[in-house]
Design a protein around this motif. Structure first.
Motif, PDB file in Angstrom:
ATOM      1  N   THR A  30       9.718  10.765   0.745  1.00 46.38           N
ATOM      2  CA  THR A  30       9.918   9.474  -0.241  1.00 46.38           C
ATOM      3  C   THR A  30       8.293   9.102  -0.030  1.00 46.38           C
ATOM      4  O   THR A  30       8.413   8.506  -1.618  1.00 46.38           O
ATOM      5  CB  THR A  30      10.226   8.376   0.501  1.00 46.38           C
ATOM      6  OG1 THR A  30      10.373   8.259   1.601  1.00 46.38           O
ATOM      7  CG2 THR A  30      12.392   8.933   0.360  1.00 46.38           C
ATOM      8  N   GLY A  31       7.675   9.964   0.618  1.00 47.09           N
ATOM      9  CA  GLY A  31       6.278   8.760   0.282  1.00 47.09           C
ATOM     10  C   GLY A  31       6.442   7.684   0.923  1.00 47.09           C
ATOM     11  O   GLY A  31       5.812   6.872   0.898  1.00 47.09           O
ATOM     12  N   ALA A  32       6.935   7.079   0.919  1.00 49.98           N
ATOM     13  CA  ALA A  32       6.822   5.708   1.649  1.00 49.98           C
ATOM     14  C   ALA A  32       6.030   5.018   2.653  1.00 49.98           C
ATOM     15  O   ALA A  32       5.790   4.574   3.119  1.00 49.98           O
ATOM     16  CB  ALA A  32       8.796   4.916   2.231  1.00 49.98           C
ATOM     17  N   ALA A  33       6.439   6.972   4.342  1.00 46.88           N
ATOM     18  CA  ALA A  33       5.363   6.124   5.218  1.00 46.88           C
ATOM     19  C   ALA A  33       3.971   6.370   4.911  1.00 46.88           C
ATOM     20  O   ALA A  33       2.987   5.959   5.177  1.00 46.88           O
ATOM     21  CB  ALA A  33       6.373   7.457   6.590  1.00 46.88           C
ATOM     22  N   ALA A  34       3.791   7.075   4.017  1.00 50.20           N
ATOM     23  CA  ALA A  34       2.082   7.929   3.480  1.00 50.20           C
ATOM     24  C   ALA A  34       2.110   6.772   2.581  1.00 50.20           C
ATOM     25  O   ALA A  34       0.641   5.819   3.288  1.00 50.20           O
ATOM     26  CB  ALA A  34       1.949   8.707   2.750  1.00 50.20           C
ATOM     27  N   ARG A  35       3.163   6.150   2.068  1.00 46.66           N
ATOM     28  CA  ARG A  35       2.138   4.852   1.324  1.00 46.66           C
ATOM     29  C   ARG A  35       1.779   3.590   2.566  1.00 46.66           C
ATOM     30  O   ARG A  35       0.727   2.423   2.393  1.00 46.66           O
ATOM     31  CB  ARG A  35       3.144   4.160   0.449  1.00 46.66           C
ATOM     32  CG  ARG A  35       3.082   5.058  -1.071  1.00 46.66           C
ATOM     33  CD  ARG A  35       4.280   4.253  -2.333  1.00 46.66           C
ATOM     34  NE  ARG A  35       5.428   4.252  -1.821  1.00 46.66           N
ATOM     35  CZ  ARG A  35       6.580   5.283  -2.166  1.00 46.66           C
ATOM     36  NH1 ARG A  35       5.737   5.848  -2.712  1.00 46.66           N
ATOM     37  NH2 ARG A  35       7.387   4.758  -1.629  1.00 46.66           N
ATOM     38  N   ALA A  39      -1.559   1.355   3.141  1.00 45.44           N
ATOM     39  CA  ALA A  39      -1.302   0.204   3.697  1.00 45.44           C
ATOM     40  C   ALA A  39      -2.306   0.063   4.906  1.00 45.44           C
ATOM     41  O   ALA A  39      -2.695  -1.017   4.304  1.00 45.44           O
ATOM     42  CB  ALA A  39      -0.411  -0.670   3.068  1.00 45.44           C
ATOM     43  N   HIS A  40      -2.128   0.259   5.594  1.00 47.31           N
ATOM     44  CA  HIS A  40      -2.889   0.019   7.088  1.00 47.31           C
ATOM     45  C   HIS A  40      -4.098   0.066   7.198  1.00 47.31           C
ATOM     46  O   HIS A  40      -4.753  -0.638   7.329  1.00 47.31           O
ATOM     47  CB  HIS A  40      -1.509   0.745   7.820  1.00 47.31           C
ATOM     48  CG  HIS A  40      -2.269   0.602   8.960  1.00 47.31           C
ATOM     49  ND1 HIS A  40      -2.142  -0.642  10.419  1.00 47.31           N
ATOM     50  CD2 HIS A  40      -3.223   1.439  10.369  1.00 47.31           C
ATOM     51  CE1 HIS A  40      -2.751  -0.373  10.934  1.00 47.31           C
ATOM     52  NE2 HIS A  40      -3.557   1.052  11.278  1.00 47.31           N
ATOM     53  N   ILE A 146      -9.512   8.147   9.832  1.00 43.18           N
ATOM     54  CA  ILE A 146      -8.815   7.974  11.813  1.00 43.18           C
ATOM     55  C   ILE A 146      -9.968   7.032  12.473  1.00 43.18           C
ATOM     56  O   ILE A 146     -10.493   7.806  13.477  1.00 43.18           O
ATOM     57  CB  ILE A 146      -8.499   9.167  12.308  1.00 43.18           C
ATOM     58  CG1 ILE A 146      -6.940   9.537  10.726  1.00 43.18           C
ATOM     59  CG2 ILE A 146      -7.827   8.327  13.763  1.00 43.18           C
ATOM     60  CD1 ILE A 146      -7.242  11.179  12.330  1.00 43.18           C
ATOM     61  N   PHE A 147      -9.721   6.469  12.224  1.00 42.01           N
ATOM     62  CA  PHE A 147     -10.538   4.963  12.966  1.00 42.01           C
ATOM     63  C   PHE A 147     -10.014   4.463  14.270  1.00 42.01           C
ATOM     64  O   PHE A 147      -8.876   4.359  14.486  1.00 42.01           O
ATOM     65  CB  PHE A 147     -11.087   3.637  11.839  1.00 42.01           C
ATOM     66  CG  PHE A 147     -11.734   2.869  12.729  1.00 42.01           C
ATOM     67  CD1 PHE A 147     -13.148   3.046  12.065  1.00 42.01           C
ATOM     68  CD2 PHE A 147     -11.392   1.928  13.791  1.00 42.01           C
ATOM     69  CE1 PHE A 147     -13.810   1.854  12.300  1.00 42.01           C
ATOM     70  CE2 PHE A 147     -12.699   0.869  14.028  1.00 42.01           C
ATOM     71  CZ  PHE A 147     -13.795   0.939  13.344  1.00 42.01           C
ATOM     72  N   GLN A 167      -1.739   5.734  16.169  1.00 39.68           N
ATOM     73  CA  GLN A 167      -2.033   4.896  15.197  1.00 39.68           C
ATOM     74  C   GLN A 167      -0.924   5.662  14.128  1.00 39.68           C
ATOM     75  O   GLN A 167      -0.999   4.564  13.235  1.00 39.68           O
ATOM     76  CB  GLN A 167      -2.844   5.421  14.334  1.00 39.68           C
ATOM     77  CG  GLN A 167      -4.518   5.270  15.914  1.00 39.68           C
ATOM     78  CD  GLN A 167      -4.104   3.772  16.663  1.00 39.68           C
ATOM     79  OE1 GLN A 167      -4.281   2.587  15.053  1.00 39.68           O
ATOM     80  NE2 GLN A 167      -3.785   3.647  17.602  1.00 39.68           N
ATOM     81  N   PHE A 168      -0.246   6.878  13.611  1.00 38.41           N
ATOM     82  CA  PHE A 168       0.029   6.955  12.609  1.00 38.41           C
ATOM     83  C   PHE A 168       1.522   6.908  13.252  1.00 38.41           C
ATOM     84  O   PHE A 168       2.615   5.969  11.827  1.00 38.41           O
ATOM     85  CB  PHE A 168       0.674   8.577  12.760  1.00 38.41           C
ATOM     86  CG  PHE A 168      -0.496   9.108  12.023  1.00 38.41           C
ATOM     87  CD1 PHE A 168      -0.767   9.387  10.724  1.00 38.41           C
ATOM     88  CD2 PHE A 168      -2.037   9.276  12.747  1.00 38.41           C
ATOM     89  CE1 PHE A 168      -2.136  10.608  10.451  1.00 38.41           C
ATOM     90  CE2 PHE A 168      -2.617  10.000  12.040  1.00 38.41           C
ATOM     91  CZ  PHE A 168      -2.757  10.553  10.752  1.00 38.41           C
ATOM     92  N   ASP A 169       1.884   6.623  14.385  1.00 40.09           N
ATOM     93  CA  ASP A 169       3.502   5.798  14.826  1.00 40.09           C
ATOM     94  C   ASP A 169       3.658   4.466  15.024  1.00 40.09           C
ATOM     95  O   ASP A 169       4.247   3.787  13.511  1.00 40.09           O
ATOM     96  CB  ASP A 169       3.334   5.880  16.223  1.00 40.09           C
ATOM     97  CG  ASP A 169       3.395   6.881  17.100  1.00 40.09           C
ATOM     98  OD1 ASP A 169       4.165   7.895  15.874  1.00 40.09           O
ATOM     99  OD2 ASP A 169       3.279   7.252  17.971  1.00 40.09           O
TER     100      ASP A 169
END
Length: 645
Positions: A30-35, A39-40, A146-147, A167-169
């Motif tokens: 869906t691309g939602a998580a990537a968005r 945004a993060h 990735i910071f 950080q992805f979680d």
């Protein structure tokens, strides 16, 4: 597969997160998580907020592209004499000029590098900006930023790989481990590890080993670390060390422009005020301190009249506020009795002793000995306690506070000459009961090098009346010289005929006109005489402006004074003075007298606290020949100088 996807993504990088959506199609249909992840990144990296700010500012709008030094300052092999000769050319600039490179150029050329810098030099901001540049697809190599805050990682109890996955979680990216593993193995990440110096000593070796192993395993990614320069000990031999350079004048102006964006008049006013005071501008070479200056200017559209308070805020930013505002608790200094208050006493003691001896650069061993000597005086040192390690103490103080800076290998100075001047004045004020104020006036009143010390001391004293009376007494002693008296009597005679301003201003203007006419008379005489008289004339001009500022109180004094006012008989008196006295001797002694009076009026022009009766009495009698008596007729009055015994 991943390479092809990345190539297609970065062709479509017009929007900051679009490529992340494409990259994650395998895992996130869906691309939602990537968005959410994009945004993060934006939320976390594209704001900057320093203590004192009402709200965070967009990093892209205020960031000034940094320069990095081609060579690390502290590794230069140059002598104190070399540094001193460079300093003599520009009394406000420490160290030698080193070539710089654009920070983004370094990021495009190096796969692994360590960003070193002094406290507040902009290391974290630079790493955040690199993340944004990667996010926008503006670096040559297209990588996923990735910071990692190293302190947060160290406190998490996780491995570095586990921490990165977490950080992805945070963005609810499902099943991120396979994706992160693949892009790390393919070298498609930009790992930004910020703040190695923020890790406590007991965890540092463990954290360094974890980072070292991680960088070895995923060596084909770009990996950037940041660390305060004094805290770094060459742990990563496969990384290139670079050092954040101080802001140059162009970068300072760009920062001010970005800070007050949309307000060009404010930008010009702020920049003009900075240029009017080189000591304040000197602080602006450090991004943190330039931020404080902009915040200070924004409050009143001017910088504080009391510069001592401004410098105190700057120093406290290094000593306390910068770390506490970011919730960083560093290791205690090796000797626990060295509290914040005592650190300031230590800095003041070193600053004053060095300034007295005209020293601005210190051999590391000497600085260590000064620190140890101070430590031994503290009450918690016991005879049975082991001898403190001077080098370790110095390195911790340097790393934690940035008050001292290593300018070349094993050669130190204060971070700014302004700091050394401030702490010298602090020492004089704190030790006034021991006669420091009297000695200051007696030995340094006409020494240009001490001018700023006088002004800061006047501002710091709870009551500067004694200081001003001591200076006034010294002015009278210098003015008793017969040749100086002749000039004062001449100027006072001129004033009697005409007085468009208050009498103290008139006396200074009359003296200026007499010196101006005298210079015209002596045009054909020895050039050295003209040079001395020119200096005396300029001092008389400055004195007139200072007195007018005190009495009239306008910021545009120079333009309000009528410098061409035709004082009656001024030229005749100039002839009498010029031809009846040795002008070289007169000028030398008059210069000392004018310098002393100029310091007096400049101290009054500061925000010093002084009784109105003392202020009025001093100003009314400035340059009045009637207040001076010949030595044989002047009654003896024991003054405060007797306290020096």
């Amino acid at each position: 597969m991943i390479d092809d996807v990345l190539a297609a993504i970065f062709k479509e990088a017009a929007k900051a997160g679009q490529w992340l959506i494409e990259k994650n199609k395998e895992l996130d249909y869906t691309g939602a998580a990537a968005r959410r992840y994009a945004a993060h990144l934006e939320e976390r990296y594209n704001t900057v907020r320093v203590f004192g700010m009402d709200k965070p500012l967009p990093l892209r709008e205020v960031f000034v592209r940094v320069n990095v030094l081609e060579k690390i300052t502290a590794r230069q092999r140059i002598s104190i004499d070399d540094l001193r000769s460079q300093f003599e050319c520009n009394r406000r600039s420490f160290g030698t000029a080193i070539k710089t490179m654009d920070g983004l150029a370094v990021a495009n050329e190096l796969a692994k590098f360590i960003v070193l810098g002094k406290p507040g030099s902009g290391k974290t901001t630079f790493l955040k900006f690199l993340a944004l540049q990667s996010l926008d697809g503006r670096l040559k190599q297209k990588r996923l930023p990735i910071f990692v805050g190293i302190r947060d990682f160290a406190d998490s109890g996780k491995t570095l790989f586990e921490f990165i996955n977490s950080q992805f979680d945070l963005c609810h990216l499902p099943n991120a481990v396979p994706f992160v593993t693949r892009i790390l193995n393919r070298g498609k990440c930009q790992i930004l590890l910020d703040g190695l110096d923020e890790v406590n000593t007991e965890r540092r070796d463990e954290v360094i080993k974890e980072i070292y192993d991680f960088t070895e395993k995923y060596s084909n990614n770009q990996i950037v670390l940041s660390c305060r320069i004094a805290a770094y000990n060459h742990w990563f031999d496969k990384f290139t060390d670079v050092e954040i350079a101080d802001f140059n004048e162009t970068q300072m102006r760009n920062f001010v422009h970005n800070w007050f964006r949309g307000e060009p008049e404010v930008v010009e006013q702020c920049w003009r005020k900075l240029n009017e005071n080189r000591r304040i501008q000197e602080l602006g070479t450090n991004p943190l301190l330039l931020t404080l200056l902009c915040l200070s200017f924004n409050e009143a559209m001017d910088f504080p009249q009391n510069r001592a308070e401004l410098y105190r805020e700057a120093i406290h930013a290094f000593l306390k506020k910068w770390d506490s505002s970011r919730r960083i608790k560093r290791d205690e200094i090796l000797y626990r009795g060295l509290t914040a208050m005592r650190k300031e006493s230590l800095f003041a003691r070193i600053a004053a002793a060095a300034f007295e001896n005209d020293e601005y650069f210190f051999a590391q061993r000497n600085l260590e000995l000064w620190i140890l000597d101070f430590i031994r005086r503290l009450p918690r040192v016991r005879r049975e306690a082991p001898e403190p390690d001077g080098e370790a103490l110095l390195k911790e103080i340097e790393a934690q506070h940035g008050i001292f800076v290593e300018r070349a290998s094993r050669i130190y100075s204060f971070a700014h000459l302004t700091f050394q001047e401030y702490f010298t004045a602090r020492y004089l004020v704190d030790n006034a009961a021991k006669g420091t104020i009297q000695r200051l006036v007696e030995h340094h009143l006409t020494d240009d090098r001490w001018r700023e010390i006088f002004l800061l001391t006047a501002e710091m004293l709870d009551d500067a009346s004694q200081l001003l009376l001591l200076i006034d007494q010294k002015c009278q002693a210098i003015g008793l010289n017969t040749t100086v008296m002749k000039y004062l009597e001449a100027s006072n005679e001129v004033v009697k005929a005409s007085s468009p301003y208050p009498q103290p201003i008139n006396r200074a203007l009359a003296l200026f006109k007499i010196l101006d006419h005298t210079l015209q008379i002596l045009l054909v005489r020895e050039s050295n005489q003209r040079s001395l008289l020119t200096q005396a004339r300029e001092l008389a001009s400055e004195l007139a402006v200072g007195i007018a500022y005190e009495l009239i109180g306008t910021a545009a004094i120079h333009s309000t004074l009528n410098w061409d006012y035709a004082f009656e008989n001024a030229k005749a008196h100039s002839f009498a003075v010029a031809f009846n006295y040795d002008s070289k001797l007169v000028a030398t002694e008059l210069i000392a007298f004018l310098k002393a009076n100029l310091i007096l009026i400049e101290c009054l022009n500061t925000e010093c606290c002084v009784s109105e009766s003392v202020r009025q009495g001093i100003v009314d009698s400035l340059l009045s020949s009637s207040r001076f008596q010949h030595p044989e007729s002047r009654p003896h009055q024991p003054g405060p100088d007797h306290a020096l015994a």
